[in-house]
Design a protein around this motif. Structure first.
Motif, PDB file in Angstrom:
ATOM      1  N   ARG A 171      44.803  60.370  37.083  1.00  0.00           N
ATOM      2  CA  ARG A 171      46.120  59.890  36.636  1.00  0.00           C
ATOM      3  C   ARG A 171      46.576  58.707  37.485  1.00  0.00           C
ATOM      4  NH1 ARG A 171      47.451  65.401  36.525  1.00  0.00           N
ATOM      5  NH2 ARG A 171      48.645  65.115  38.456  1.00  0.00           N
ATOM      6  N   ALA A 172      46.368  58.832  38.790  1.00  0.00           N
ATOM      7  CA  ALA A 172      46.793  57.763  39.693  1.00  0.00           C
ATOM      8  C   ALA A 172      46.040  56.463  39.425  1.00  0.00           C
ATOM      9  CB  ALA A 172      46.594  58.193  41.150  1.00  0.00           C
ATOM     10  N   MET A 173      44.750  56.577  39.085  1.00  0.00           N
ATOM     11  CA  MET A 173      43.928  55.390  38.855  1.00  0.00           C
ATOM     12  C   MET A 173      44.125  54.794  37.469  1.00  0.00           C
ATOM     13  SD  MET A 173      42.186  54.273  41.408  1.00  0.00           S
ATOM     14  CE  MET A 173      41.204  53.157  40.421  1.00  0.00           C
ATOM     15  N   GLU A 174      44.328  55.632  36.471  1.00  0.00           N
ATOM     16  CA  GLU A 174      44.250  55.162  35.087  1.00  0.00           C
ATOM     17  C   GLU A 174      45.589  54.876  34.428  1.00  0.00           C
ATOM     18  OE1 GLU A 174      41.988  58.126  33.106  1.00  0.00           O
ATOM     19  OE2 GLU A 174      40.169  57.792  34.308  1.00  0.00           O
ATOM     20  N   SER A 175      46.679  55.238  35.069  1.00  0.00           N
ATOM     21  CA  SER A 175      47.987  55.005  34.435  1.00  0.00           C
ATOM     22  C   SER A 175      48.257  53.510  34.271  1.00  0.00           C
ATOM     23  CB  SER A 175      49.094  55.650  35.266  1.00  0.00           C
ATOM     24  OG  SER A 175      49.137  55.086  36.555  1.00  0.00           O
ATOM     25  N   PRO A 177      50.114  49.960  34.310  1.00  0.00           N
ATOM     26  CA  PRO A 177      51.086  49.394  35.257  1.00  0.00           C
ATOM     27  C   PRO A 177      52.460  49.244  34.604  1.00  0.00           C
ATOM     28  CG  PRO A 177      49.580  47.690  34.472  1.00  0.00           C
ATOM     29  CD  PRO A 177      49.052  48.995  33.954  1.00  0.00           C
ATOM     30  N   TYR A 178      53.469  49.481  35.400  1.00  0.00           N
ATOM     31  CA  TYR A 178      54.838  49.295  34.905  1.00  0.00           C
ATOM     32  C   TYR A 178      55.644  48.571  35.985  1.00  0.00           C
ATOM     33  CZ  TYR A 178      59.406  50.098  32.891  1.00  0.00           C
ATOM     34  OH  TYR A 178      60.655  49.897  32.346  1.00  0.00           O
ATOM     35  N   PRO A 179      56.367  47.524  35.623  1.00  0.00           N
ATOM     36  CA  PRO A 179      56.520  46.957  34.272  1.00  0.00           C
ATOM     37  C   PRO A 179      55.236  46.272  33.796  1.00  0.00           C
ATOM     38  CG  PRO A 179      57.582  45.562  35.898  1.00  0.00           C
ATOM     39  CD  PRO A 179      57.148  46.788  36.643  1.00  0.00           C
ATOM     40  N   PRO A 180      55.127  46.030  32.502  1.00  0.00           N
ATOM     41  CA  PRO A 180      53.913  45.402  31.971  1.00  0.00           C
ATOM     42  C   PRO A 180      53.636  44.066  32.635  1.00  0.00           C
ATOM     43  CG  PRO A 180      55.305  46.244  30.204  1.00  0.00           C
ATOM     44  CD  PRO A 180      56.112  46.349  31.456  1.00  0.00           C
ATOM     45  N   LEU A 186      43.905  35.429  29.666  1.00  0.00           N
ATOM     46  CA  LEU A 186      43.142  36.654  29.877  1.00  0.00           C
ATOM     47  C   LEU A 186      42.529  36.701  31.275  1.00  0.00           C
ATOM     48  CD1 LEU A 186      41.285  37.166  26.471  1.00  0.00           C
ATOM     49  CD2 LEU A 186      43.110  38.574  27.443  1.00  0.00           C
ATOM     50  N   GLU A 187      42.080  35.538  31.771  1.00  0.00           N
ATOM     51  CA  GLU A 187      41.473  35.508  33.102  1.00  0.00           C
ATOM     52  C   GLU A 187      42.466  35.966  34.164  1.00  0.00           C
ATOM     53  OE1 GLU A 187      39.193  32.425  36.173  1.00  0.00           O
ATOM     54  OE2 GLU A 187      39.973  31.708  34.243  1.00  0.00           O
ATOM     55  N   ASP A 188      43.700  35.489  34.051  1.00  0.00           N
ATOM     56  CA  ASP A 188      44.732  35.909  35.006  1.00  0.00           C
ATOM     57  C   ASP A 188      45.025  37.403  34.882  1.00  0.00           C
ATOM     58  OD1 ASP A 188      44.915  33.374  35.965  1.00  0.00           O
ATOM     59  OD2 ASP A 188      46.757  32.847  34.878  1.00  0.00           O
ATOM     60  N   MET A 189      45.020  37.896  33.638  1.00  0.00           N
ATOM     61  CA  MET A 189      45.282  39.321  33.437  1.00  0.00           C
ATOM     62  C   MET A 189      44.165  40.174  34.042  1.00  0.00           C
ATOM     63  SD  MET A 189      46.110  41.491  29.979  1.00  0.00           S
ATOM     64  CE  MET A 189      47.873  41.121  30.053  1.00  0.00           C
ATOM     65  N   ARG A 190      42.906  39.717  33.871  1.00  0.00           N
ATOM     66  CA  ARG A 190      41.785  40.458  34.472  1.00  0.00           C
ATOM     67  C   ARG A 190      41.934  40.522  35.989  1.00  0.00           C
ATOM     68  NH1 ARG A 190      38.664  37.261  30.756  1.00  0.00           N
ATOM     69  NH2 ARG A 190      37.981  38.517  28.974  1.00  0.00           N
ATOM     70  N   PHE A 191      42.322  39.402  36.581  1.00  0.00           N
ATOM     71  CA  PHE A 191      42.490  39.373  38.032  1.00  0.00           C
ATOM     72  C   PHE A 191      43.605  40.324  38.455  1.00  0.00           C
ATOM     73  CE2 PHE A 191      44.617  37.638  41.816  1.00  0.00           C
ATOM     74  CZ  PHE A 191      43.554  37.706  42.714  1.00  0.00           C
ATOM     75  N   GLU A 192      44.709  40.304  37.736  1.00  0.00           N
ATOM     76  CA  GLU A 192      45.823  41.197  38.062  1.00  0.00           C
ATOM     77  C   GLU A 192      45.414  42.665  37.951  1.00  0.00           C
ATOM     78  OE1 GLU A 192      48.711  40.433  39.357  1.00  0.00           O
ATOM     79  OE2 GLU A 192      48.174  38.314  39.336  1.00  0.00           O
ATOM     80  N   LEU A 193      44.666  42.991  36.921  1.00  0.00           N
ATOM     81  CA  LEU A 193      44.201  44.369  36.757  1.00  0.00           C
ATOM     82  C   LEU A 193      43.236  44.763  37.866  1.00  0.00           C
ATOM     83  CD1 LEU A 193      43.675  44.510  32.876  1.00  0.00           C
ATOM     84  CD2 LEU A 193      45.457  45.687  34.192  1.00  0.00           C
ATOM     85  N   ASP A 194      42.363  43.827  38.249  1.00  0.00           N
ATOM     86  CA  ASP A 194      41.439  44.097  39.362  1.00  0.00           C
ATOM     87  C   ASP A 194      42.200  44.380  40.650  1.00  0.00           C
ATOM     88  OD1 ASP A 194      39.180  43.785  37.814  1.00  0.00           O
ATOM     89  OD2 ASP A 194      38.905  41.663  38.331  1.00  0.00           O
ATOM     90  N   GLU A 199      44.227  48.003  44.835  1.00  0.00           N
ATOM     91  CA  GLU A 199      45.374  48.530  45.570  1.00  0.00           C
ATOM     92  C   GLU A 199      45.426  50.055  45.473  1.00  0.00           C
ATOM     93  OE1 GLU A 199      50.253  48.503  45.349  1.00  0.00           O
ATOM     94  OE2 GLU A 199      49.116  46.962  44.293  1.00  0.00           O
ATOM     95  N   ARG A 200      45.200  50.579  44.295  1.00  0.00           N
ATOM     96  CA  ARG A 200      45.260  52.033  44.112  1.00  0.00           C
ATOM     97  C   ARG A 200      44.121  52.721  44.861  1.00  0.00           C
ATOM     98  NH1 ARG A 200      46.862  52.472  37.625  1.00  0.00           N
ATOM     99  NH2 ARG A 200      48.981  51.619  37.866  1.00  0.00           N
ATOM    100  N   ILE A 201      42.909  52.141  44.813  1.00  0.00           N
ATOM    101  CA  ILE A 201      41.786  52.773  45.514  1.00  0.00           C
ATOM    102  C   ILE A 201      42.003  52.716  47.031  1.00  0.00           C
ATOM    103  CG2 ILE A 201      39.297  52.739  45.903  1.00  0.00           C
ATOM    104  CD1 ILE A 201      38.909  51.574  43.185  1.00  0.00           C
ATOM    105  N   PHE A 202      42.549  51.606  47.526  1.00  0.00           N
ATOM    106  CA  PHE A 202      42.853  51.506  48.955  1.00  0.00           C
ATOM    107  C   PHE A 202      43.718  52.687  49.371  1.00  0.00           C
ATOM    108  CE2 PHE A 202      40.979  47.476  49.123  1.00  0.00           C
ATOM    109  CZ  PHE A 202      41.090  46.921  50.389  1.00  0.00           C
ATOM    110  N   ARG A 203      44.762  52.905  48.623  1.00  0.00           N
ATOM    111  CA  ARG A 203      45.711  53.956  48.990  1.00  0.00           C
ATOM    112  C   ARG A 203      45.112  55.348  48.802  1.00  0.00           C
ATOM    113  NH1 ARG A 203      49.964  52.356  44.853  1.00  0.00           N
ATOM    114  NH2 ARG A 203      51.111  54.177  45.602  1.00  0.00           N
ATOM    115  N   LEU A 204      44.398  55.550  47.696  1.00  0.00           N
ATOM    116  CA  LEU A 204      43.827  56.865  47.412  1.00  0.00           C
ATOM    117  C   LEU A 204      42.680  57.217  48.354  1.00  0.00           C
ATOM    118  CD1 LEU A 204      43.823  56.635  43.522  1.00  0.00           C
ATOM    119  CD2 LEU A 204      45.135  58.282  44.866  1.00  0.00           C
TER     120      LEU A 204
END
Length: 581
Positions: A171-175, A177-180, A186-194, A199-204
């Motif tokens: 759940r923590a990894m796959e939820s 992002p909010y706000p959208p 698309l390239e910028d969106m891919r980078f943001e998602l990466d 960030e989530r894996i660092f914390r988890l």
């Protein structure tokens, strides 16, 4: 009162200012077995250390925090330093009592270590983890165990796998992002998602290592609470990855076995983004820290590490390392130690991996102590992440020292290509191409003289030989390049197949050079030739290899059978390892 001159941080300490303080510093280094001249096999030379640490002339390096260094070199035993010693002593007692069942051996080990501990307390100059490593070595040798935590780490790995497969982790990894996300393409969106994923894996990934007991129970409720409260500034690492979307070489230093499964998900994410990763593990038992050999006894870890390439050589050459990295985006090495990160005791392979990396990604509180909690300046960007005792996530960045320049593989290859282009031009003009190999750094303190000899003799050769393009390596040196960089560059030139004649320096050449300079041959140069040089020895092996492929290559100079004296040059330096008697 301290014997040392006044200082505020380790980076301010220098040799050569006062003989009394220098003697105390050398006492500190030798007591901790960190001085290279005392044990050059186990301790890094100053040149190898400079692969990792930006050191000025005569600057002191100690593998500890500024706070601890000041306590250790100040006479007397402060109460906070005593607590550090007590901590490692308790760790040793727990280890022995848990894993040594024979009463005689248990009492022998504890009493022997007690003598070592009392000696350390009286002197109060030993780095606590150096003391612990020594006592653990006694325990391992007397008990016959090579890794008493093997079963424990197997359980940690198994529970770590259950953790990354848990509903909480997914759940923590796959939820979403909010706000959208707001983006322009698309390239910028891919980078943001990466970046969100990282960030989530660092914390988890840091949660299991701080509460290993929860891993054994499978209770992740505390994890969920801490994860939801994490508030961090991730802009530093975003900037690093944003500037290098073409791919970074990352040296990753994990923490404890509990978080390894999450660490490997982080590696998988980095590989997918086009980066390459070198993961450094311990050479042998170091409590919960994962070791290079764990996968041989842990099926779950072995399965997770499928696809990784293991480098077993602890003194790999620059050429072999770069060749391996080109073929394998995920490489695992040993740091060569059984203790907390200690750059003085790390292997040559680790030092070269650090040098070839763009970013050092270090996980855990212990790595933070050695990399962030001191004022040492490093040759690469360092990013440390961990959780404190309260479970709060911390992310800290130390930028590489501004003058630390990295000659990338492409930079060095470009310089080699320039020389190869000149060779091709000479061949097109029907000129012979000669490569001249001579002594440069094999005689300590004579580098400048060696370079002058080469330039003088090659200049004379050019006057005497018609239609011959002569390559003199001494004329192609660039400030900041060390011996590793140069050997890598020259091997590419040497294997180009464009050399007509490969000439190795003879004693007659040296005598002629001094004659041309109007000087007598100094004693230190009498009888010397290319066989005295490790670099030339390696080049003779390359020349023979090239000759097997290009039969027309002529090799002149001392016979190949005479190149038996030198086997290894000092890592990163222009002088050879001293010949052992």
């Amino acid at each position: 009162m301290s014997v040392l001159l006044d200082f505020t941080s380790i980076k301010d300490v220098r040799y050569g200012k006062d003989p009394v303080s220098d003697a105390w510093l050398l006492h500190f280094m030798t007591a901790n077995h960190l001085e290279s001249f005392m044990d050059p096999i186990k301790n890094a030379s100053p040149e190898q250390l400079r692969f990792m640490v930006a050191l000025d002339e005569n600057q002191v390096f100690a593998p500890c925090s500024d706070w601890l260094f000041k306590r250790l070199v100040t006479p007397g035993l402060a109460s906070d330093l005593l607590q550090e010693y007590i901590y490692v002593w308790k760790a040793l007692i727990k280890l022995v009592r848990t894993h040594v069942s024979d009463r005689y051996q248990r009492r022998l080990i504890l009493n022997l270590c007690r003598h070592k501990f009392k000696q350390a307390i009286d002197a109060s100059i030993l780095i606590p983890w150096r003391l612990l490593k020594g006592m653990v070595t006694i325990f391992l040798s007397r008990s016959g165990l090579d890794d008493p935590y093997r079963n424990r780490k197997n359980v940690l790995t198994s529970r770590g796998r259950a953790y990354v497969e848990s509903d909480f982790f997914k759940r923590a990894m796959e939820s979403c992002p909010y706000p959208p996300l707001q983006c322009n393409c698309l390239e910028d969106m891919r980078f943001e998602l990466d970046m969100i994923e990282l960030e989530r894996i660092f914390r988890l990934s840091t949660l299991p290592d701080i509460w290993c007991s929860d891993l054994f129970s499978g209770d992740f409720s505390r994890y969920s609470t801490c994860f939801s409260k994490d508030k961090i500034d991730f802009s530093g690492i975003r900037d690093i990855f944003c500037k290098s979307r073409s791919g970074l070489k990352i040296l990753f230093l994990p923490d404890e076995s509990g978080g390894m499964m999450a660490d490997l998900l982080m590696v998988k994410s980095l590989l997918r983004q086009g980066h390459s990763v070198i993961m450094s593990l311990k050479e042998g038992f170091c409590f919960d820290s994962p070791t290079f050999w764990d996968n041989e006894n842990d099926p779950a870890l072995a399965e997770a590490l499928k696809g990784a390439f293991f480098i077993t050589e602890n003194r790999i050459s620059k050429n072999d390392l770069l060749s391996t990295l080109r073929k394998n985006p995920f490489v695992i090495i040993s740091d060569g130690t059984r203790e907390r990160l200690n750059l003085v005791r790390c292997s040559v392979t680790f030092a070269r991996a650090w040098k070839e990396s763009d970013l050092i990604l270090a996980k855990g509180w212990s790595n933070r102590r050695r990399l962030i909690r001191n004022t040492h300046r490093f040759t690469r960007d360092v990013m440390c992440f961990h959780r404190n005792l309260d479970g709060k996530f911390k992310l800290e960045f130390k930028a590489k020292y501004p003058t630390a320049h990295k000659f990338s593989e492409s930079d060095i290859s470009a310089k080699a290509d320039e020389i190869i282009a000149e060779m091709q031009q000479a061949r097109s003009a029907r000129k012979a191409v000669m490569f001249y190999s001579g002594i440069v750094g094999s005689i300590p303190g004579q580098v400048d003289v060696a370079i002058q000899l080469l330039k003088t003799f090659v200049a004379d050769l050019r006057n005497r030989l018609e239609d011959t393009y002569i390559i003199n390596p001494a004329e192609h040196f660039e400030e900041g390049m060390d011996a590793d960089d140069l050997m890598f560059m020259w091997e590419k030139v040497q294997r180009s197949g464009l050399i007509s004649t490969w000439r190795f320096q003879t004693s007659a050449d040296i005598e002629k050079s001094f004659e041309l300079m109007g000087k007598k041959v100094p004693t230190v140069w009498v009888g010397k030739d290319a066989t005295y040089s490790t670099g030339c020895t390696k080049e003779m092996h390359i020349a023979q290899d090239v000759q097997r492929q290009y039969r027309e290559l002529q090799i002149i100079g001392p016979g190949a059978d005479k190149f038996l004296r030198r086997r290894e040059y000092g890592v990163g330096r222009f002088s050879d390892v001293v010949i052992e008697p």
